[in-house]
Design an enzyme around this catalytic site. Structure first.
Site, PDB file in Angstrom:
ATOM      1  N   LYS A  65       0.830  -1.196   0.000  1.00 48.48           N
ATOM      2  CA  LYS A  65       0.000   0.000   0.000  1.00 48.48           C
ATOM      3  C   LYS A  65       0.877   1.262   0.000  1.00 48.48           C
ATOM      4  CE  LYS A  65      -3.633   0.253   2.624  1.00 48.48           C
ATOM      5  NZ  LYS A  65      -4.811   0.681   3.362  1.00 48.48           N
ATOM      6  N   ARG A 124      -2.773   3.300   9.033  1.00 47.65           N
ATOM      7  CA  ARG A 124      -3.178   1.965   8.546  1.00 47.65           C
ATOM      8  C   ARG A 124      -1.968   1.076   8.374  1.00 47.65           C
ATOM      9  NH1 ARG A 124      -8.095   3.039   4.935  1.00 47.65           N
ATOM     10  NH2 ARG A 124      -8.083   5.270   4.757  1.00 47.65           N
ATOM     11  N   GLY A 184      -8.429  -6.658   5.116  1.00 47.33           N
ATOM     12  CA  GLY A 184      -9.204  -6.673   6.352  1.00 47.33           C
ATOM     13  C   GLY A 184      -8.554  -7.432   7.495  1.00 47.33           C
ATOM     14  N   MET A 227      -5.688  -6.670   9.009  1.00 44.77           N
ATOM     15  CA  MET A 227      -4.939  -5.883   9.979  1.00 44.77           C
ATOM     16  C   MET A 227      -5.654  -4.566  10.259  1.00 44.77           C
ATOM     17  SD  MET A 227      -1.056  -6.883   9.389  1.00 44.77           S
ATOM     18  CE  MET A 227      -0.966  -6.112   7.816  1.00 44.77           C
ATOM     19  N   ARG A 243      -3.998  -1.262  -5.711  1.00 42.02           N
ATOM     20  CA  ARG A 243      -3.240  -2.513  -5.656  1.00 42.02           C
ATOM     21  C   ARG A 243      -3.761  -3.402  -6.768  1.00 42.02           C
ATOM     22  NH1 ARG A 243      -6.192  -4.126  -0.037  1.00 42.02           N
ATOM     23  NH2 ARG A 243      -8.229  -4.396  -0.928  1.00 42.02           N
ATOM     24  N   HIS A 275     -15.822  -8.298   2.870  1.00 40.93           N
ATOM     25  CA  HIS A 275     -14.850  -9.286   3.342  1.00 40.93           C
ATOM     26  C   HIS A 275     -15.177 -10.677   2.803  1.00 40.93           C
ATOM     27  CE1 HIS A 275     -13.410 -12.224   6.369  1.00 40.93           C
ATOM     28  NE2 HIS A 275     -12.304 -11.514   6.252  1.00 40.93           N
ATOM     29  N   ARG A 290      -6.570 -48.225 -18.962  1.00 47.06           N
ATOM     30  CA  ARG A 290      -6.500 -49.371 -18.040  1.00 47.06           C
ATOM     31  C   ARG A 290      -7.558 -50.384 -18.468  1.00 47.06           C
ATOM     32  NH1 ARG A 290      -5.658 -44.906 -14.000  1.00 47.06           N
ATOM     33  NH2 ARG A 290      -3.825 -45.418 -12.727  1.00 47.06           N
ATOM     34  N   ARG A 314      -2.785 -50.470 -21.842  1.00 48.55           N
ATOM     35  CA  ARG A 314      -2.032 -51.297 -20.899  1.00 48.55           C
ATOM     36  C   ARG A 314      -2.726 -52.636 -20.736  1.00 48.55           C
ATOM     37  NH1 ARG A 314      -1.483 -49.549 -14.779  1.00 48.55           N
ATOM     38  NH2 ARG A 314      -3.617 -50.334 -14.734  1.00 48.55           N
ATOM     39  N   GLU A 328       7.625 -48.968 -12.959  1.00 45.19           N
ATOM     40  CA  GLU A 328       6.905 -48.694 -11.706  1.00 45.19           C
ATOM     41  C   GLU A 328       7.420 -49.543 -10.550  1.00 45.19           C
ATOM     42  OE1 GLU A 328       2.694 -49.366 -12.227  1.00 45.19           O
ATOM     43  OE2 GLU A 328       2.987 -51.123 -13.470  1.00 45.19           O
ATOM     44  N   SER A 371       6.879 -45.828 -19.631  1.00 45.63           N
ATOM     45  CA  SER A 371       5.930 -44.903 -19.014  1.00 45.63           C
ATOM     46  C   SER A 371       6.037 -45.094 -17.503  1.00 45.63           C
ATOM     47  CB  SER A 371       4.509 -45.197 -19.486  1.00 45.63           C
ATOM     48  OG  SER A 371       3.614 -44.357 -18.804  1.00 45.63           O
ATOM     49  N   GLY A 413       5.014 -45.379 -13.996  1.00 41.66           N
ATOM     50  CA  GLY A 413       3.816 -45.553 -13.173  1.00 41.66           C
ATOM     51  C   GLY A 413       4.179 -45.083 -11.779  1.00 41.66           C
ATOM     52  N   THR A 414       4.072 -43.795 -11.579  1.00 44.68           N
ATOM     53  CA  THR A 414       4.598 -43.235 -10.328  1.00 44.68           C
ATOM     54  C   THR A 414       3.723 -43.551  -9.122  1.00 44.68           C
ATOM     55  OG1 THR A 414       3.665 -41.168 -11.140  1.00 44.68           O
ATOM     56  CG2 THR A 414       6.059 -41.389 -11.211  1.00 44.68           C
ATOM     57  N   ASN A 415       2.516 -44.064  -9.349  1.00 45.13           N
ATOM     58  CA  ASN A 415       1.724 -44.514  -8.189  1.00 45.13           C
ATOM     59  C   ASN A 415       2.414 -45.716  -7.557  1.00 45.13           C
ATOM     60  OD1 ASN A 415      -0.138 -42.642  -9.112  1.00 45.13           O
ATOM     61  ND2 ASN A 415      -1.353 -44.178 -10.180  1.00 45.13           N
ATOM     62  N   ASP A 416       2.683 -46.723  -8.403  1.00 42.51           N
ATOM     63  CA  ASP A 416       3.361 -47.903  -7.866  1.00 42.51           C
ATOM     64  C   ASP A 416       4.819 -47.615  -7.551  1.00 42.51           C
ATOM     65  OD1 ASP A 416       1.692 -50.231  -7.533  1.00 42.51           O
ATOM     66  OD2 ASP A 416       1.242 -50.051  -9.665  1.00 42.51           O
ATOM     67  N   CYS A 437       2.434 -41.815 -16.392  1.00 41.88           N
ATOM     68  CA  CYS A 437       0.978 -41.976 -16.386  1.00 41.88           C
ATOM     69  C   CYS A 437       0.424 -42.139 -14.969  1.00 41.88           C
ATOM     70  CB  CYS A 437       0.549 -43.139 -17.262  1.00 41.88           C
ATOM     71  SG  CYS A 437       1.172 -44.727 -16.695  1.00 41.88           S
ATOM     72  N   TYR A 464       6.205 -36.676 -22.519  1.00 42.37           N
ATOM     73  CA  TYR A 464       4.835 -36.232 -22.232  1.00 42.37           C
ATOM     74  C   TYR A 464       4.477 -36.586 -20.792  1.00 42.37           C
ATOM     75  CZ  TYR A 464       3.634 -41.144 -22.537  1.00 42.37           C
ATOM     76  OH  TYR A 464       3.598 -42.486 -22.294  1.00 42.37           O
TER      77      TYR A 464
HETATM   78  C1  PEP Z   1       0.904 -46.327 -11.597  1.00 37.78           C
HETATM   79  O1  PEP Z   1       1.234 -47.226 -10.855  1.00 37.78           O
HETATM   80  O2  PEP Z   1       1.374 -45.179 -11.509  1.00 37.78           O
HETATM   81  C2  PEP Z   1      -0.107 -46.531 -12.635  1.00 37.78           C
HETATM   82  C3  PEP Z   1      -0.414 -45.579 -13.485  1.00 37.78           C
HETATM   83  O3  PEP Z   1      -0.782 -47.702 -12.618  1.00 37.78           O
HETATM   84  P1  PEP Z   1      -1.953 -48.069 -11.601  1.00 37.78           P
HETATM   85  O4  PEP Z   1      -2.300 -46.824 -10.866  1.00 37.78           O
HETATM   86  O5  PEP Z   1      -3.061 -48.561 -12.449  1.00 37.78           O
HETATM   87  O6  PEP Z   1      -1.305 -49.114 -10.780  1.00 37.78           O
HETATM   88 MG    MG Z   2       0.743 -49.251 -11.447  1.00 36.49          MG
END
Ligand code: PEP
Ligand code: MG
Length: 905
Positions: free
Chosen positions: A32, A102, A111, A113, A346, A464, A571, A627, A772, A791, A793-796, A859, A879
């Site tokens: 301000k 102020r 609002g 302070m 502002r 507010h 899947r 897959r 994965e 690819s 599979g970052t979940n596993d 993925c 990707y």
């Molecule tokens: C994973 O493991 O990241 C994945 C994409 O496969 P899923 O979630 O189906 O095990």
């Molecule tokens: Mg998996």
């Protein structure tokens, strides 16, 4: 000695003190203060004033509540300069200078302070003002405001004794509004307020203007560490060590009768982004009346009718400020007897929809570059943009119970609660909550954050409730004047409709409508032209491709519409769960004889072929990764405990059957269930997620994956014959050792070739694997020699790298880990860069070294998380693939990552 106090006219000095960087100037003078000085330099009418720096605040707090050396003297010197500039004197009853004090932090905290207005009044000076203006009502109104604000802000007296006296006076005077109170009323209120101050603080209100100024300054500094400010900073991620500046400014008066007004105004519409002034103002009022939303305001276009000249001046200033700051501005102004003053500017808060519209418009106007437009919009805003809305079909023909101001878009459907604490508690219990209040205050923020939506009966677009809702993307409707709220009975009433605590209500924050009951919601569609334009600019900039995870043709179509450049994960097993297929899948699993199994697979083949056919056609010209089956087979059979219970029930029922046919029927059912139970027992594994799934399943039941590959290629060949450009990529899950691939992939490639030979068609295709399992990442070079794409599979991969069960973690200790800061972020949401990310980095390097040009993507769920998208960009992935709804977010995040790399701020 450090310079702690800068006049608004000393911006050059402040800039020099921090080396010229504007961000640093804002750090020193607060947003301000920096902008007030900047406006002064631009020649915009700003009442003279000065700023005490954030460094002074931090020093004051560090010294346990004592000004740093020289600060107060500098403040007094600046005061003398103000006296000179205005020709008035602080404390002179004949020609008094009045000041506002102020807070103003580097980042806006609306609002949160404190502010004290009308500093410099006491009994004698108020009489002086009454005489010199000839308006005793005005003078005593100012004084009572000072007493109230000084009392609450500086002396920590609660609001209610002040409010009670005012209510009582209104009653005595028979006045509905403050405007109906006269000079004598305000005099009486002033006397009562002095009593409140005396009673609550144990001392008289300080009549020395300099003492008022000193104590107000201290209160502003102290307010930085107040609970409201702390809560707000915690919720908005603002660091706690920035400190606030204090701005002391000559008062100008919007409450000095006709021709005077005060208001707030944005240079563009903060709700829609449309390029016109938007705001509210109040005639004959002081600033806080507008922000507090206590009195009903007029929209700014009314000013155009009432005072063309001032409106035009405001419009010109708004444009000038926009040009200067290259952003939409939120301004506070006062008109004092026809003269316009700017009190603040502002960057304006806005909805996600407005952010996108303004960024695109400003880029098209040449005010900012396309890259800046991309930078303006955060992936989170695109996410908010995609929030659901009330199902148009469901609301068609339904009359809203009330209408109000649409201040924050999106739909909120939930149960009504009237208190922030209760709303927060209910939300914690898992309820969808709509917080309903007459208006909101900073103390309500925790309840607002917990609620799905916010509804108030009072307040304007800049109240507010509206500001906070917009900032946090909560749908909100405010200013529903027909709604009566009874906080004691905990109910709201609009006409004949009465809703009690816990009743359902639906809000349309985009249109400002309130509906009784629970209305279904639908996802917003992405046809918004500004968003499409912005995302097309993102596509021009980004290097990462964006694909979608989609299992069905309709998902694939949606993904394509949202800008997906292919399917990164289909899947196949999801199709197996459909009701017409599950019995066939179960027959295949239950088969004892090879012949039975083949027959079941043969029945599945046309169904799978149909699925793939639809997806290929939807993704004509784009790659589609399919897959092969991944989950353990028991997931397709009934749960063990269900079977045991059903068998027990059947046995009990058997005792009561009388006819032979009843008994035969029941026995047959017992035999079937028993067979299922035996199979479930045979398939039982202690750790099925580490068991017979993924590629292991294919090796166990080759016929199953062969059938899938046949279905893929039969569909692909047919599509190709029909002129569809198909690009199938077959993906093998859960590989840990290259030998697994050597066995299974060779067999499947043969099957693919066989189908193409049968069909007399060649389609381009790839065979690849998921990475994965850590071992696959570590041995990526070996694996890449066999496989044609990776690819992640970052979940596993997260599950197996951390050794944390992905299904249980988020309900268990992981939450505690996050709370205690053992992990900074949920690794199932954002890729753990130091662990999982390192494995990915190694796999990309090794894989591409072994097979130059190897296609690599991701993925797992992380593919739609902006931070993870940045990492994927850095690691050189081709990707990311994510849920169709996150595709637009990933497109923008990928563009940001590319801009980061190019060093474009
Ligand atoms: C994973 O493991 O990241 C994945 C994409 O496969 P899923 O979630 O189906 O095990
Ligand atoms: Mg998996």
């Amino acid at each position: 000695m450090e310079k702690y106090v800068y006049l608004f006219s000393e911006l050059d000095e402040a800039e020099a003190a921090v080396g010229g960087d504007w961000d640093e100037v804002r750090g020193l003078l607060g947003g301000k203060g920096a902008n007030l000085a900047d406006m002064t330099r631009l020649g915009i009418p700003v009442p003279p004033g000065f700023t005490g720096t954030t460094r002074a605040c931090n020093a004051y707090l560090a010294r346990g509540g004592e000004f740093p050396e020289g600060f107060w003297e500098q403040e007094l010197a600046a005061l003398a300069a103000l006296e000179k500039a205005t020709g008035k004197k602080f404390g002179d009853p004949k020609n008094p200078l009045l000041l506002s004090c102020r807070s103003g932090a580097k980042r806006s905290m609306p609002g949160m302070m404190d502010t004290v207005l009308n500093l410099g009044l006491n009994d004698e000076i108020t009489e002086g003002v009454a005489k010199s203006t000839g308006d005793a009502r005005f003078a005593y109104d100012l004084y009572r405001r000072l007493l109230h604000m000084f009392g609450t802000v500086v002396l920590n007296i609660p609001d209610h004794p002040f409010d009670e006296f005012l209510d009582k006076r209104r009653e005595v005077a028979g006045a509905k509004l403050d405007a109906d109170l006269g000079a004598e009323d305000w005099k009486a209120v002033v006397e009562a307020y002095k009593g409140v101050v005396r009673t609550y603080s144990g001392a008289e209100f300080p009549s020395d203007p300099r003492e008022q100024l000193r104590r107000a300054t201290e209160a502003v500094f102290r307010s930085w560490n107040g609970k409201r400010a702390m809560d707000y900073r915690n919720a908005s991620g603002i660091p706690h060590d920035l400190g606030t500046a204090v701005n002391v400014q000559t008062m100008v008066f919007g409450n000095i009768g006709e021709g005077s007004a005060t208001g707030v105004c944005m240079s563009r519409d903060g709700n829609t982004g449309l390029p016109h002034l938007e705001g509210d103002y109040l005639e004959d009022a002081q600033g806080e009346d507008v922000v507090a939303g206590v009195r009903a305001t007029d929209p700014i276009h009314v000013l155009k009718e009432r005072n063309k000249k001032v409106y035009a001046e405001l419009d010109t200033i708004a444009k000038k400020l926009e040009k200067h700051y290259r952003n939409m501005q939120d301004m506070e102004f006062t008109i004092e007897r026809g003269k316009l003053w700017l009190l603040q500017t502002r960057d304006g808060k806005r909805t996600a929809e407005a952010e996108v519209r303004i960024a695109v418009d400003q880029a098209n106007e040449g005010l900012i570059s396309r890259e800046e437009a991309l930078r303006r919009v955060t992936p989170e805003q695109v996410d908010i943009f995609l929030h659901p809305k009330l199902d148009p079909k469901a609301v068609q023909g339904t009359k809203p119970m009330a209408t109000g101001l649409a201040v924050s878009p999106g739909a909120a459907v939930g149960q009504v609660y009237f208190d922030a604490d209760i709303a927060e508690r209910m939300a914690k219990e898992g309820k969808a909550v709509v917080l309903v209040r007459p208006d909101t205050k900073p103390d309500d923020v925790h309840g607002m954050l917990a609620a799905k939506g916010i509804l108030t009966s009072r307040g304007g677009r800049t109240s507010h409730a509206a500001l906070v809702a917009r900032q946090f993307g909560k749908p909100a409707v405010v200013g529903v004047t027909d709604m009566e709220i009874d906080l004691i009975e905990r109910q709201l009433q609009v006409g004949d409709v009465v809703l009690h605590e816990g009743d359902w209500l639906s809000l349309d924050g985009t249109r400002g409508l309130v509906y009784e009951g629970e209305i279904p919601t639908v996802m917003a569609d992405l046809d918004n032209p500004a968003l499409s334009t912005l995302l097309s600019w993102a596509d021009d900039v980004r290097r990462l491709g964006v694909r979608a995870n989609a299992d069905y043709p309709r998902d694939a179509e949606r993904a394509r519409k949202y800008g997906a450049e292919g399917i990164g994960l289909c899947r196949t097993e999801h199709m197996f769960f459909e009701t017409d297929r599950l019995p066939v899948v179960q027959r295949m699993i239950m088969a004892k004889e090879a012949g039975d199994q083949e027959a079941a697979l043969a029945d599945l083949l046309p169904l799978q072929r149909g699925d793939f056919d639809g997806i290929f056609r939807a993704m004509d010209g784009l790659p589609v990764i399919i897959r092969l089956i991944d989950p353990p087979l028991h997931e397709f059979l009934p749960a063990r405990n269900e079977l045991v219970r059903d068998l027990a029930d059947l046995k009990v029922r058997l005792q009561h059957f009388h006819t032979l046919s009843e008994i035969d029927g029941a026995l047959e059912e017992v035999r079937t269930k028993q067979r299922f139970l035996d199979r479930v027992d045979a398939l039982h594994e202690e750790n099925p997620m580490l068991g017979t799934r993924g590629v292991r399943l294919g090796i166990n039941i080759p016929g199953l994956v062969k059938m899938q590959v046949r279905a893929i290629f039969e569909a692909a060949c047919q599509c190709k014959k029909d002129g569809v450009d198909v690009k199938p990529e077959v993906m093998i899950p859960l590989v840990s050792h290259v030998n697994e691939l050597k066995v299974i992939q060779a067999m499947l490639v043969d099957e693919a070739k066989a189908v193409m030979a049968e069909q007399g068609v060649e389609v381009p295709y790839l065979f690849g694997t998921m990475i994965e399992i850590p071992r696959a990442a570590v041995t990526a070079a070996e694996i890449a020699k066999v496989t044609e794409f990776f690819s992640f599979g970052t979940n596993d991969l997260t599950q197996t790298t951390f050794g944390i069960s992905r299904d249980d973690a988020e309900q268990g200790f992981l939450v505690e880990y996050l709370r205690q800061g053992i992990l900074a972020r949920n690794p199932f949401e954002t890729i753990d860069a130091e662990g999982v990310g390192k494995l990915m980095e190694w796999a990309v390097e090794q894989g591409r070294a072994a097979r130059p040009g190897l296609e690599v993507g991701i993925c797992g769920e992380h593919g739609g998380d902006p931070t993870s998208v940045h990492l994927c960009h850095k690691l050189g992935l081709d990707y990311v693939s994510c849920s169709p709804f996150r595709v637009p977010i990933a497109r923008l995040a990928a563009a940001h990552a590319a801009l980061d790399e190019k060093g474009v701020a």
